[in-house]
Motif scaffolding. Sequence first.
Motif, mmCIF file in Angstrom:
data_model
loop_
_atom_site.group_PDB
_atom_site.id
_atom_site.type_symbol
_atom_site.label_atom_id
_atom_site.label_comp_id
_atom_site.label_asym_id
_atom_site.label_seq_id
_atom_site.Cartn_x
_atom_site.Cartn_y
_atom_site.Cartn_z
ATOM 1 N N PHE A 194 40.061 37.142 40.150
ATOM 2 C CA PHE A 194 41.427 37.897 39.979
ATOM 3 C C PHE A 194 41.051 39.724 41.227
ATOM 4 O O PHE A 194 40.184 39.771 40.438
ATOM 5 C CB PHE A 194 41.749 38.510 38.552
ATOM 6 C CG PHE A 194 42.328 37.319 37.346
ATOM 7 C CD1 PHE A 194 43.282 37.593 37.839
ATOM 8 C CD2 PHE A 194 41.277 35.979 37.791
ATOM 9 C CE1 PHE A 194 44.364 36.409 36.771
ATOM 10 C CE2 PHE A 194 41.908 34.869 36.424
ATOM 11 C CZ PHE A 194 43.405 35.320 36.669
ATOM 12 N N THR A 245 41.763 42.517 41.137
ATOM 13 C CA THR A 245 42.121 44.088 40.543
ATOM 14 C C THR A 245 41.666 45.139 40.611
ATOM 15 O O THR A 245 40.584 45.608 41.870
ATOM 16 C CB THR A 245 41.520 43.508 39.046
ATOM 17 O OG1 THR A 245 40.651 44.000 38.839
ATOM 18 C CG2 THR A 245 41.919 42.085 38.277
ATOM 19 N N VAL A 298 42.931 34.117 45.581
ATOM 20 C CA VAL A 298 43.018 35.502 44.622
ATOM 21 C C VAL A 298 44.159 34.688 44.115
ATOM 22 O O VAL A 298 45.337 34.530 44.371
ATOM 23 C CB VAL A 298 42.785 36.717 45.373
ATOM 24 C CG1 VAL A 298 42.131 36.994 45.678
ATOM 25 C CG2 VAL A 298 44.484 36.360 46.467
ATOM 26 N N SER A 299 44.275 35.491 42.723
ATOM 27 C CA SER A 299 45.509 35.005 41.941
ATOM 28 C C SER A 299 46.682 35.524 42.270
ATOM 29 O O SER A 299 46.710 36.757 42.347
ATOM 30 C CB SER A 299 44.659 35.178 40.362
ATOM 31 O OG SER A 299 43.573 34.309 39.936
ATOM 32 N N GLU A 300 47.860 35.295 40.722
ATOM 33 C CA GLU A 300 48.972 35.970 41.425
ATOM 34 C C GLU A 300 49.391 36.924 39.316
ATOM 35 O O GLU A 300 49.730 35.583 39.049
ATOM 36 C CB GLU A 300 49.764 35.768 41.802
ATOM 37 C CG GLU A 300 51.781 36.674 41.766
ATOM 38 C CD GLU A 300 51.949 36.338 42.956
ATOM 39 O OE1 GLU A 300 52.510 37.518 43.240
ATOM 40 O OE2 GLU A 300 53.019 34.869 42.705
ATOM 41 N N GLU A 336 42.073 41.699 33.091
ATOM 42 C CA GLU A 336 42.477 41.148 34.614
ATOM 43 C C GLU A 336 43.283 40.397 34.553
ATOM 44 O O GLU A 336 44.289 40.678 35.781
ATOM 45 C CB GLU A 336 41.545 40.337 35.496
ATOM 46 C CG GLU A 336 41.692 38.702 34.852
ATOM 47 C CD GLU A 336 40.366 38.401 33.865
ATOM 48 O OE1 GLU A 336 39.428 37.969 33.941
ATOM 49 O OE2 GLU A 336 40.126 39.693 31.984
ATOM 50 N N TYR A 337 44.385 39.900 33.718
ATOM 51 C CA TYR A 337 45.838 39.029 33.747
ATOM 52 C C TYR A 337 46.809 40.247 34.222
ATOM 53 O O TYR A 337 47.772 39.992 34.665
ATOM 54 C CB TYR A 337 46.015 38.579 32.752
ATOM 55 C CG TYR A 337 44.930 37.092 32.862
ATOM 56 C CD1 TYR A 337 46.569 35.665 32.929
ATOM 57 C CD2 TYR A 337 44.077 37.007 32.194
ATOM 58 C CE1 TYR A 337 45.697 34.357 33.068
ATOM 59 C CE2 TYR A 337 43.530 35.660 32.251
ATOM 60 C CZ TYR A 337 44.147 34.525 33.160
ATOM 61 O OH TYR A 337 43.615 32.873 32.708
ATOM 62 N N THR A 339 46.249 42.104 38.549
ATOM 63 C CA THR A 339 46.208 41.801 39.856
ATOM 64 C C THR A 339 46.458 42.443 40.856
ATOM 65 O O THR A 339 47.702 43.285 40.631
ATOM 66 C CB THR A 339 46.582 40.227 39.702
ATOM 67 O OG1 THR A 339 48.095 40.638 39.106
ATOM 68 C CG2 THR A 339 45.620 39.335 38.875
ATOM 69 N N PRO A 389 48.790 39.521 45.723
ATOM 70 C CA PRO A 389 47.789 38.411 46.588
ATOM 71 C C PRO A 389 47.887 38.819 48.617
ATOM 72 O O PRO A 389 46.536 38.809 48.408
ATOM 73 C CB PRO A 389 47.973 37.271 46.168
ATOM 74 C CG PRO A 389 49.438 37.268 45.757
ATOM 75 C CD PRO A 389 50.192 38.868 45.360
ATOM 76 N N HIS A 441 35.748 38.381 36.634
ATOM 77 C CA HIS A 441 35.946 39.270 36.294
ATOM 78 C C HIS A 441 35.294 40.609 35.714
ATOM 79 O O HIS A 441 34.839 41.024 34.443
ATOM 80 C CB HIS A 441 37.510 39.685 35.886
ATOM 81 C CG HIS A 441 37.919 41.185 36.520
ATOM 82 N ND1 HIS A 441 38.212 41.801 35.104
ATOM 83 C CD2 HIS A 441 39.047 41.428 37.545
ATOM 84 C CE1 HIS A 441 38.536 43.592 35.811
ATOM 85 N NE2 HIS A 441 38.899 42.461 36.781
#
Length: 281
Positions: A8, A10, A33-35, A56-57, A60, A63, A261
Amino acid sequence: MKFGLTMFATDLTINVTEIAVAAEERGFASLFVSEHTHLPTSRRSNLPMFDELPVEYGHTLDPLIALTAAAGATRGLRLGTGVCLLAQREPIVTAKAVASLDLLSGGRFEFGVGFGWNEEEAEDHGVVWSHRRGAVRERVLAMRELWREEVASYDGRHVRFSPSWCWPKPLQAGGPPVLLGGFGGPVLAEHVAEYGDGWLPVGSLSVEYGLPQIRAACERIGRDPADLRIIPCGGFPPTPAELERYRELGVIEQVVLTVPHAPRDEVLATLDHYAKTFLPD
Protein backbone atom coordinates in the motif's frame (compact mmCIF):
# COMPACT_ATOMS: atom_id res chain seq x y z
CA MET A 1 11.23 -18.09 -10.51
CA LYS A 2 11.23 -14.34 -9.98
CA PHE A 3 10.06 -12.44 -6.92
CA GLY A 4 8.36 -9.08 -6.70
CA LEU A 5 6.82 -6.89 -4.01
CA THR A 6 3.39 -5.47 -3.33
CA MET A 7 2.50 -2.67 -0.94
CA PHE A 8 0.00 0.00 0.00
CA ALA A 9 1.72 3.17 -1.18
CA THR A 10 0.44 5.85 1.21
CA ASP A 11 1.39 9.14 2.84
CA LEU A 12 2.15 7.30 6.10
CA THR A 13 4.91 4.87 5.11
CA ILE A 14 8.12 4.80 3.10
CA ASN A 15 8.07 6.92 -0.06
CA VAL A 16 7.17 4.85 -3.11
CA THR A 17 10.25 6.04 -5.01
CA GLU A 18 12.53 4.96 -2.17
CA ILE A 19 11.07 1.48 -1.96
CA ALA A 20 11.21 1.15 -5.75
CA VAL A 21 14.91 1.98 -5.76
CA ALA A 22 15.52 -0.36 -2.81
CA ALA A 23 13.64 -3.16 -4.56
CA GLU A 24 15.64 -2.77 -7.75
CA GLU A 25 18.95 -2.61 -5.88
CA ARG A 26 18.17 -5.89 -4.10
CA GLY A 27 17.20 -7.71 -7.29
CA PHE A 28 13.41 -7.87 -7.04
CA ALA A 29 11.59 -8.05 -10.35
CA SER A 30 8.57 -5.86 -9.72
CA LEU A 31 6.63 -3.52 -7.46
CA PHE A 32 2.83 -3.61 -7.36
CA VAL A 33 0.73 -1.01 -5.50
CA SER A 34 -2.91 -1.07 -4.37
CA GLU A 35 -5.83 1.27 -4.98
CA HIS A 36 -8.72 2.76 -3.05
CA THR A 37 -9.98 6.14 -4.20
CA HIS A 38 -11.57 6.79 -0.79
CA LEU A 39 -12.99 4.75 2.08
CA PRO A 40 -16.60 5.31 3.12
CA THR A 41 -17.04 5.25 6.89
CA SER A 42 -20.23 3.16 6.87
CA ARG A 43 -18.39 -0.20 6.97
CA ARG A 44 -21.40 -1.95 5.45
CA SER A 45 -18.89 -3.81 3.32
CA ASN A 46 -16.15 -5.53 5.24
CA LEU A 47 -13.17 -7.82 4.84
CA PRO A 48 -13.66 -10.87 7.06
CA MET A 49 -10.01 -11.02 8.14
CA PHE A 50 -10.19 -7.60 9.85
CA ASP A 51 -12.31 -6.41 12.78
CA GLU A 52 -11.28 -2.92 11.73
CA LEU A 53 -9.78 -2.00 8.41
CA PRO A 54 -6.08 -1.13 8.64
CA VAL A 55 -5.33 2.56 8.33
CA GLU A 56 -3.59 2.18 4.96
CA TYR A 57 -6.87 1.37 3.18
CA GLY A 58 -7.93 4.99 3.51
CA HIS A 59 -4.54 6.55 2.68
CA THR A 60 -3.53 5.03 -0.67
CA LEU A 61 -1.86 7.25 -3.24
CA ASP A 62 -3.26 7.21 -6.75
CA PRO A 63 -1.48 4.13 -8.13
CA LEU A 64 -0.76 5.47 -11.61
CA ILE A 65 0.78 8.65 -10.26
CA ALA A 66 2.76 6.71 -7.64
CA LEU A 67 4.11 4.32 -10.26
CA THR A 68 5.05 7.18 -12.56
CA ALA A 69 7.22 8.55 -9.75
CA ALA A 70 8.70 5.08 -9.21
CA ALA A 71 9.38 4.74 -12.93
CA GLY A 72 11.47 7.91 -12.91
CA ALA A 73 13.65 6.56 -10.11
CA THR A 74 14.31 3.08 -11.58
CA ARG A 75 15.50 1.51 -14.81
CA GLY A 76 14.42 -2.13 -15.03
CA LEU A 77 11.87 -2.74 -12.28
CA ARG A 78 8.44 -3.82 -13.55
CA LEU A 79 5.70 -1.60 -12.12
CA GLY A 80 2.13 -2.74 -11.60
CA THR A 81 -1.24 -2.08 -10.05
CA GLY A 82 -2.27 -4.74 -7.60
CA VAL A 83 -5.04 -3.98 -8.31
CA CYS A 84 -6.64 -1.03 -10.11
CA LEU A 85 -10.39 -0.81 -9.40
CA LEU A 86 -11.30 -0.25 -13.00
CA ALA A 87 -15.10 -0.17 -12.64
CA GLN A 88 -14.62 3.03 -10.63
CA ARG A 89 -12.55 4.76 -13.33
CA GLU A 90 -13.55 6.65 -16.46
CA PRO A 91 -12.05 4.53 -19.25
CA ILE A 92 -10.88 7.18 -21.74
CA VAL A 93 -8.98 9.17 -19.12
CA THR A 94 -7.59 5.96 -17.60
CA ALA A 95 -6.51 4.64 -21.00
CA LYS A 96 -4.49 7.81 -21.59
CA ALA A 97 -2.94 7.70 -18.10
CA VAL A 98 -1.96 4.04 -18.53
CA ALA A 99 -0.51 4.67 -21.99
CA SER A 100 1.44 7.65 -20.67
CA LEU A 101 2.83 5.63 -17.76
CA ASP A 102 3.81 2.77 -20.03
CA LEU A 103 5.54 5.15 -22.43
CA LEU A 104 7.38 7.10 -19.72
CA SER A 105 8.48 3.93 -17.93
CA GLY A 106 9.96 2.40 -21.07
CA GLY A 107 7.25 -0.27 -21.35
CA ARG A 108 7.49 -1.54 -17.78
CA PHE A 109 3.86 -1.34 -16.68
CA GLU A 110 1.74 -4.33 -15.60
CA PHE A 111 -1.98 -3.50 -15.48
CA GLY A 112 -3.41 -5.48 -12.58
CA VAL A 113 -7.20 -5.05 -12.58
CA GLY A 114 -9.76 -6.00 -9.96
CA PHE A 115 -13.53 -5.89 -9.47
CA GLY A 116 -13.51 -4.54 -5.92
CA TRP A 117 -14.98 -5.62 -2.60
CA ASN A 118 -16.25 -2.34 -1.09
CA GLU A 119 -19.77 -1.76 -2.35
CA GLU A 120 -20.09 1.70 -0.82
CA GLU A 121 -16.89 2.88 -2.50
CA ALA A 122 -18.17 1.69 -5.87
CA GLU A 123 -21.59 3.27 -5.32
CA ASP A 124 -19.98 6.67 -4.80
CA HIS A 125 -18.56 6.32 -8.32
CA GLY A 126 -21.99 5.51 -9.75
CA VAL A 127 -21.21 1.79 -10.11
CA VAL A 128 -24.14 -0.62 -9.89
CA TRP A 129 -22.61 -3.42 -7.84
CA SER A 130 -24.17 -6.27 -9.77
CA HIS A 131 -22.88 -4.76 -13.03
CA ARG A 132 -19.28 -4.15 -11.95
CA ARG A 133 -17.79 -7.21 -13.65
CA GLY A 134 -19.43 -6.33 -16.95
CA ALA A 135 -18.24 -2.76 -16.53
CA VAL A 136 -14.64 -3.90 -15.97
CA ARG A 137 -14.79 -6.16 -19.01
CA GLU A 138 -16.01 -3.38 -21.29
CA ARG A 139 -13.48 -0.91 -19.93
CA VAL A 140 -10.62 -3.29 -20.69
CA LEU A 141 -11.91 -3.97 -24.21
CA ALA A 142 -12.55 -0.28 -24.89
CA MET A 143 -9.16 0.78 -23.55
CA ARG A 144 -7.45 -1.76 -25.80
CA GLU A 145 -9.20 -0.18 -28.76
CA LEU A 146 -7.76 3.20 -27.75
CA TRP A 147 -4.29 1.69 -27.28
CA ARG A 148 -4.23 -0.28 -30.53
CA GLU A 149 -6.24 1.57 -33.15
CA GLU A 150 -5.46 4.81 -34.95
CA VAL A 151 -9.18 5.56 -34.93
CA ALA A 152 -10.93 3.84 -32.03
CA SER A 153 -14.58 3.51 -31.04
CA TYR A 154 -16.64 1.41 -28.68
CA ASP A 155 -20.37 0.84 -28.30
CA GLY A 156 -21.25 -1.24 -25.26
CA ARG A 157 -23.63 -1.24 -22.35
CA HIS A 158 -21.21 0.48 -19.95
CA VAL A 159 -18.78 2.24 -22.30
CA ARG A 160 -19.53 4.22 -25.44
CA PHE A 161 -17.47 6.65 -27.48
CA SER A 162 -17.51 7.75 -31.09
CA PRO A 163 -14.61 7.22 -33.54
CA SER A 164 -11.69 9.04 -31.95
CA TRP A 165 -7.96 9.66 -32.05
CA CYS A 166 -6.14 9.01 -28.82
CA TRP A 167 -2.41 9.33 -28.26
CA PRO A 168 0.08 8.49 -26.89
CA LYS A 169 -0.03 4.77 -27.50
CA PRO A 170 1.60 2.49 -24.90
CA LEU A 171 5.15 1.43 -25.65
CA GLN A 172 4.20 -2.23 -25.20
CA ALA A 173 2.55 -3.28 -28.43
CA GLY A 174 -1.19 -3.54 -27.97
CA GLY A 175 -1.03 -2.14 -24.47
CA PRO A 176 0.33 -3.40 -21.16
CA PRO A 177 -0.59 -6.91 -20.01
CA VAL A 178 -3.94 -7.03 -18.22
CA LEU A 179 -3.70 -9.27 -15.16
CA LEU A 180 -7.04 -9.93 -13.46
CA GLY A 181 -6.99 -10.23 -9.69
CA GLY A 182 -9.19 -12.38 -7.50
CA PHE A 183 -9.31 -15.52 -5.40
CA GLY A 184 -10.73 -17.68 -8.17
CA GLY A 185 -14.01 -19.23 -9.17
CA PRO A 186 -16.05 -19.91 -12.29
CA VAL A 187 -16.99 -16.29 -13.02
CA LEU A 188 -13.43 -14.99 -12.66
CA ALA A 189 -12.21 -17.91 -14.76
CA GLU A 190 -14.46 -16.88 -17.64
CA HIS A 191 -13.15 -13.32 -17.50
CA VAL A 192 -9.50 -14.39 -17.39
CA ALA A 193 -9.99 -16.80 -20.27
CA GLU A 194 -11.82 -14.28 -22.46
CA TYR A 195 -9.75 -11.11 -22.15
CA GLY A 196 -7.03 -11.46 -19.52
CA ASP A 197 -3.34 -11.76 -20.23
CA GLY A 198 -2.91 -13.37 -16.85
CA TRP A 199 -4.17 -13.85 -13.31
CA LEU A 200 -3.10 -12.42 -9.95
CA PRO A 201 -4.27 -15.00 -7.37
CA VAL A 202 -3.77 -14.40 -3.65
CA GLY A 203 -1.77 -17.27 -2.16
CA SER A 204 -1.46 -20.97 -2.83
CA LEU A 205 -5.04 -21.85 -1.87
CA SER A 206 -6.27 -19.47 -4.54
CA VAL A 207 -3.97 -21.07 -7.12
CA GLU A 208 -5.07 -24.61 -6.29
CA TYR A 209 -8.75 -23.66 -6.34
CA GLY A 210 -8.82 -21.36 -9.32
CA LEU A 211 -6.25 -22.70 -11.76
CA PRO A 212 -8.24 -25.79 -12.86
CA GLN A 213 -11.28 -23.59 -13.49
CA ILE A 214 -9.26 -21.13 -15.56
CA ARG A 215 -7.77 -23.95 -17.60
CA ALA A 216 -11.24 -25.39 -18.23
CA ALA A 217 -12.61 -21.97 -19.23
CA CYS A 218 -9.73 -21.53 -21.70
CA GLU A 219 -10.36 -24.93 -23.23
CA ARG A 220 -14.07 -24.13 -23.72
CA ILE A 221 -13.20 -21.17 -25.95
CA GLY A 222 -10.20 -22.76 -27.65
CA ARG A 223 -7.55 -20.73 -25.89
CA ASP A 224 -4.27 -22.27 -24.78
CA PRO A 225 -4.09 -21.77 -20.98
CA ALA A 226 -0.29 -21.88 -21.26
CA ASP A 227 -0.51 -18.39 -22.79
CA LEU A 228 -1.66 -16.95 -19.45
CA ARG A 229 0.74 -15.48 -16.92
CA ILE A 230 0.06 -16.68 -13.36
CA ILE A 231 1.55 -14.41 -10.67
CA PRO A 232 0.52 -15.08 -7.05
CA CYS A 233 0.35 -11.64 -5.47
CA GLY A 234 0.06 -10.80 -1.77
CA GLY A 235 -1.06 -12.76 1.22
CA PHE A 236 1.42 -14.44 3.52
CA PRO A 237 4.94 -15.14 2.21
CA PRO A 238 5.01 -18.61 0.64
CA THR A 239 6.39 -21.52 2.63
CA PRO A 240 9.07 -23.75 1.06
CA ALA A 241 6.34 -26.33 0.42
CA GLU A 242 4.19 -23.77 -1.39
CA LEU A 243 7.12 -22.65 -3.53
CA GLU A 244 7.83 -26.26 -4.44
CA ARG A 245 4.18 -26.70 -5.39
CA TYR A 246 4.39 -23.62 -7.61
CA ARG A 247 7.42 -25.12 -9.32
CA GLU A 248 5.58 -28.42 -9.79
CA LEU A 249 2.68 -26.63 -11.47
CA GLY A 250 5.17 -25.16 -13.91
CA VAL A 251 3.10 -22.07 -14.64
CA ILE A 252 4.17 -19.62 -11.96
CA GLU A 253 6.58 -17.10 -13.46
CA GLN A 254 6.80 -14.86 -10.40
CA VAL A 255 5.66 -14.63 -6.78
CA VAL A 256 4.86 -11.18 -5.37
CA LEU A 257 5.56 -10.74 -1.64
CA THR A 258 3.64 -8.43 0.68
CA VAL A 259 5.52 -5.50 2.19
CA PRO A 260 4.15 -4.29 5.54
CA HIS A 261 2.65 -0.84 5.86
CA ALA A 262 5.22 0.31 8.39
CA PRO A 263 7.94 2.88 9.08
CA ARG A 264 10.83 3.12 6.65
CA ASP A 265 13.34 1.11 8.68
CA GLU A 266 10.92 -1.79 9.15
CA VAL A 267 10.08 -1.86 5.46
CA LEU A 268 13.74 -1.91 4.41
CA ALA A 269 14.49 -4.62 6.97
CA THR A 270 11.66 -6.69 5.47
CA LEU A 271 13.14 -6.25 2.01
CA ASP A 272 16.51 -7.43 3.30
CA HIS A 273 14.87 -10.48 4.89
CA TYR A 274 12.97 -11.31 1.71
CA ALA A 275 16.10 -10.88 -0.40
CA LYS A 276 18.05 -13.26 1.85
CA THR A 277 15.21 -15.80 1.94
CA PHE A 278 13.95 -15.79 -1.63
CA LEU A 279 16.53 -14.32 -4.01
CA PRO A 280 19.54 -16.20 -5.34
CA ASP A 281 22.97 -15.16 -4.08
